[in-house]
Every structure is written in C-alpha cells, then in structure tokens.
Design a protein around this motif. Structure first.
Motif, mmCIF file in Angstrom:
data_model
loop_
_atom_site.group_PDB
_atom_site.id
_atom_site.type_symbol
_atom_site.label_atom_id
_atom_site.label_comp_id
_atom_site.label_asym_id
_atom_site.label_seq_id
_atom_site.Cartn_x
_atom_site.Cartn_y
_atom_site.Cartn_z
ATOM 1 N N MET A 24 0.843 -1.183 0.000
ATOM 2 C CA MET A 24 0.000 0.000 0.000
ATOM 3 C C MET A 24 0.883 1.239 0.000
ATOM 4 S SD MET A 24 -3.058 -1.216 0.015
ATOM 5 C CE MET A 24 -3.981 0.293 0.323
ATOM 6 N N SER A 25 0.457 2.239 -0.753
ATOM 7 C CA SER A 25 1.263 3.455 -0.862
ATOM 8 C C SER A 25 0.380 4.688 -0.905
ATOM 9 C CB SER A 25 2.129 3.409 -2.123
ATOM 10 O OG SER A 25 3.097 2.398 -2.029
ATOM 11 N N TRP A 26 1.008 5.791 -0.640
ATOM 12 C CA TRP A 26 0.396 7.100 -0.813
ATOM 13 C C TRP A 26 1.212 7.864 -1.853
ATOM 14 C CZ3 TRP A 26 -4.153 8.569 1.283
ATOM 15 C CH2 TRP A 26 -4.620 7.864 2.388
ATOM 16 N N THR A 85 8.382 0.488 6.164
ATOM 17 C CA THR A 85 7.917 1.680 5.471
ATOM 18 C C THR A 85 9.034 2.383 4.718
ATOM 19 O OG1 THR A 85 8.190 2.887 7.557
ATOM 20 C CG2 THR A 85 5.972 2.121 7.014
ATOM 21 N N TYR A 86 8.622 3.095 3.696
ATOM 22 C CA TYR A 86 9.548 3.849 2.849
ATOM 23 C C TYR A 86 8.929 5.223 2.607
ATOM 24 C CZ TYR A 86 11.270 -0.852 1.940
ATOM 25 O OH TYR A 86 11.771 -2.123 2.077
ATOM 26 N N TYR A 87 9.775 6.238 2.551
ATOM 27 C CA TYR A 87 9.276 7.603 2.428
ATOM 28 C C TYR A 87 10.064 8.393 1.395
ATOM 29 C CZ TYR A 87 7.043 6.436 6.843
ATOM 30 O OH TYR A 87 6.300 5.820 7.817
ATOM 31 N N ALA A 88 9.374 9.334 0.779
ATOM 32 C CA ALA A 88 10.063 10.311 -0.061
ATOM 33 C C ALA A 88 10.902 11.212 0.832
ATOM 34 C CB ALA A 88 9.048 11.132 -0.842
ATOM 35 N N GLY A 125 10.663 11.937 8.165
ATOM 36 C CA GLY A 125 10.764 12.576 9.468
ATOM 37 C C GLY A 125 9.534 13.369 9.861
ATOM 38 N N ARG A 126 8.639 13.618 8.901
ATOM 39 C CA ARG A 126 7.420 14.365 9.192
ATOM 40 C C ARG A 126 6.163 13.497 9.028
ATOM 41 N NH1 ARG A 126 5.868 18.481 6.021
ATOM 42 N NH2 ARG A 126 6.902 17.670 4.145
ATOM 43 N N PHE A 127 6.173 12.598 8.064
ATOM 44 C CA PHE A 127 5.032 11.729 7.794
ATOM 45 C C PHE A 127 5.328 10.319 8.290
ATOM 46 C CE2 PHE A 127 3.166 14.077 3.837
ATOM 47 C CZ PHE A 127 3.183 15.267 4.542
ATOM 48 N N SER A 128 4.269 9.621 8.678
ATOM 49 C CA SER A 128 4.413 8.244 9.138
ATOM 50 C C SER A 128 3.256 7.419 8.608
ATOM 51 C CB SER A 128 4.435 8.199 10.671
ATOM 52 O OG SER A 128 4.514 6.862 11.125
ATOM 53 N N MET A 129 3.593 6.306 7.959
ATOM 54 C CA MET A 129 2.565 5.434 7.396
ATOM 55 C C MET A 129 2.465 4.167 8.220
ATOM 56 S SD MET A 129 2.185 4.076 3.485
ATOM 57 C CE MET A 129 0.687 3.229 2.954
ATOM 58 N N SER A 130 1.237 3.687 8.398
ATOM 59 C CA SER A 130 1.015 2.444 9.133
ATOM 60 C C SER A 130 -0.156 1.710 8.517
ATOM 61 C CB SER A 130 0.756 2.738 10.617
ATOM 62 O OG SER A 130 -0.392 3.568 10.774
#
Length: 124
Positions: A33-35, A57-60, A65-70
């Motif tokens: 799942m991604s945003w 999780t992986y982030y742009a 450091g600001r967004f968190s996906m769960s």
C-alpha cells in the motif's frame, strides 16, 4: 479492489492531520500500500509505502521525518500521519495498492488500484 481515502481538508501550516484509506480487498494483508500526491500543475509523486509482510515503510525525502505510514490489516486500512505540514504539502493525496512487493514501489505505474484522492490544503 476499491480504495476509499479520507481525512483531507484545510489545515494550517504546522498541523497534523491523518489520512485513512480502506480497501475492500480479501487479500489486503498481501498488498503493498502506498500514498502518492499530486499538486496542481505537477506530476503525481510518491509519498510513502508500506510492505505487506513486516510492514516496513519507505518515504520520499520531502516527507521523511514528518510523515508516518502504518497499516491495520484487521481493518483493511492504512494511515498516513502527517506532521509539521508545509504549504508545499498541498496536493490531492491518493492511496494505491498492488499485489505483493515491488522494488519500484515509488512508481505509479506499478499500482493496479487507486483511490479517488483526498485534497489536503495547507495554509500559511
């Protein structure tokens, strides 16, 4: 798979809204799942992804450091906790799903299913 995103709206800079995306999938626990987000006049860009197995999780870089996906597999739902919002975070946010994991998780072309998008507007 149908995806329903919610949680957008008008937020002041520095705010901390949480987006949700619920899937009507019987195989949700095996889905990556991604945003993604798309600002006016710009291409859709990767924001965050979560693997189906251990939930890594992986982030742009722009949101790290600001967004968190769960994810909550029991509820077929993923979340995007957004903190310290900036005006440049203004965009339509889309959740996306694909079967299993793919190393090109950052590419919109790798996803078979998309939600309708939810608009997040950050005021300065």
């Amino acid at each position: 798979v149908q995806l329903q995103a919610s949680g957008g709206g008008l937020v002041q800079a520095g705010g901390s809204p949480r987006l949700s995306c619920t899937a009507n999938s019987r195989t949700f626990s095996t889905n990556t799942m991604s945003w993604f987000r798309q600002a006016p006049g710009k291409e859709r860009e990767f924001v965050a992804a979560i693997r189906p197995e251990l939930g890594r999780t992986y982030y742009a870089d722009s949101v790290k450091g600001r967004f968190s996906m769960s994810r909550d597999n029991a509820k077929n739902t993923v979340f995007l906790q957004m903190n310290s919002l900036k005006p440049e975070d203004t965009a339509v946010y889309y959740c996306a799903a694909r079967i299993r994991w793919n190393v090109q998780y950052w590419s919109p072309a790798q996803y078979e299913n998309w939600g309708q998008g939810t608009l997040v507007t950050v005021s300065s």
